[in-house]
Design a protein around this motif. Structure first.
Motif, PDB file in Angstrom:
ATOM      1  N   ALA A  82      35.073 -12.178 -31.040  1.00 21.02           N
ATOM      2  CA  ALA A  82      34.079 -12.790 -31.919  1.00 21.02           C
ATOM      3  C   ALA A  82      33.473 -14.011 -31.242  1.00 21.02           C
ATOM      4  N   GLU A  85      28.981 -17.756 -33.396  1.00 22.92           N
ATOM      5  CA  GLU A  85      28.068 -17.617 -34.529  1.00 22.92           C
ATOM      6  C   GLU A  85      28.309 -16.273 -35.213  1.00 22.92           C
ATOM      7  N   PRO A  86      28.113 -16.205 -36.533  1.00 22.54           N
ATOM      8  CA  PRO A  86      28.289 -14.932 -37.235  1.00 22.54           C
ATOM      9  C   PRO A  86      27.395 -13.845 -36.631  1.00 22.54           C
ATOM     10  N   TYR A 122      28.332  -5.939 -35.025  1.00 23.31           N
ATOM     11  CA  TYR A 122      27.754  -7.115 -34.373  1.00 23.31           C
ATOM     12  C   TYR A 122      26.262  -6.899 -34.144  1.00 23.31           C
TER      13      TYR A 122
END
Length: 176
Positions: A82, A85-86, A122
């Protein structure tokens, strides 16, 4: 292992979930980059930190690591973790050992990473590399990554240029 074998090399890309896999990633990076570029333990420590962070707390639903094998021997790795940032993931610690280069393993590892990134939703994958890693850069460009930033640094030696690359996976989702 040689490329001039009479029989084909058996290639496998599998999850990095066996005892010794994570330690191998650190060792192989340290040895390979020391031999090729003279990089010292600062680089190996960076890889060890990345691997330790993954080992101690990755989310299997959104993060994964793979090992490439040639005839049952570990010869490559890549991680997807990950990002900061989202919706953003980081491609990390791509490596194909010198004796296994030319077999298409770097491309297969990056493709595996990107397939997983798309499957788990993503929108973007970013990566950090150095400009002297020509083969890796060609793989990233062929996969559609674009260079978004570069600057000189001396973390592992003189004359290095760090690069950040980005790939938008779902353009419709990333537009605001």
């Amino acid at each position: 292992m040689t490329h001039g074998r009479q029989r084909p090399v058996e290639i496998t890309v599998r999850p990095a979930d066996r005892p010794g896999d994570l330690g191998w990633v650190v060792m192989a990076h340290g040895e390979t980059y020391a031999q090729q570029f003279g990089w010292g333990t600062d680089f190996e420590a960076l890889v060890a930190t990345i691997v330790a962070d993954y080992a101690s707390g990755h989310d299997p639903s959104r993060e994964a690591a793979w090992i490439a094998e040639a005839d049952g021997e570990r010869v490559g790795s890549v991680f997807l973790v990950a990002g900061d940032e989202p919706g953003t993931a980081k491609l990390r610690v791509l490596l194909v050992t010198p004796k296994a280069r030319g077999l298409g393993l770097g491309t297969r590892l990056v493709e595996q990473c990107l397939t997983f990134a798309r499957q788990v939703g993503y929108r973007q994958v970013v990566l950090w590399t150095n400009d002297n890693l020509d083969s890796a850069r060609r793989i990233y460009q062929a996969a559609g990554f674009s260079l978004i930033d570069e600057r000189p640094h001396q973390n592992f030696g003189d004359g290095l240029v760090e690069q950040t690359w980005s790939l938008i996976l779902h353009p419709a989702l990333s537009e605001g």
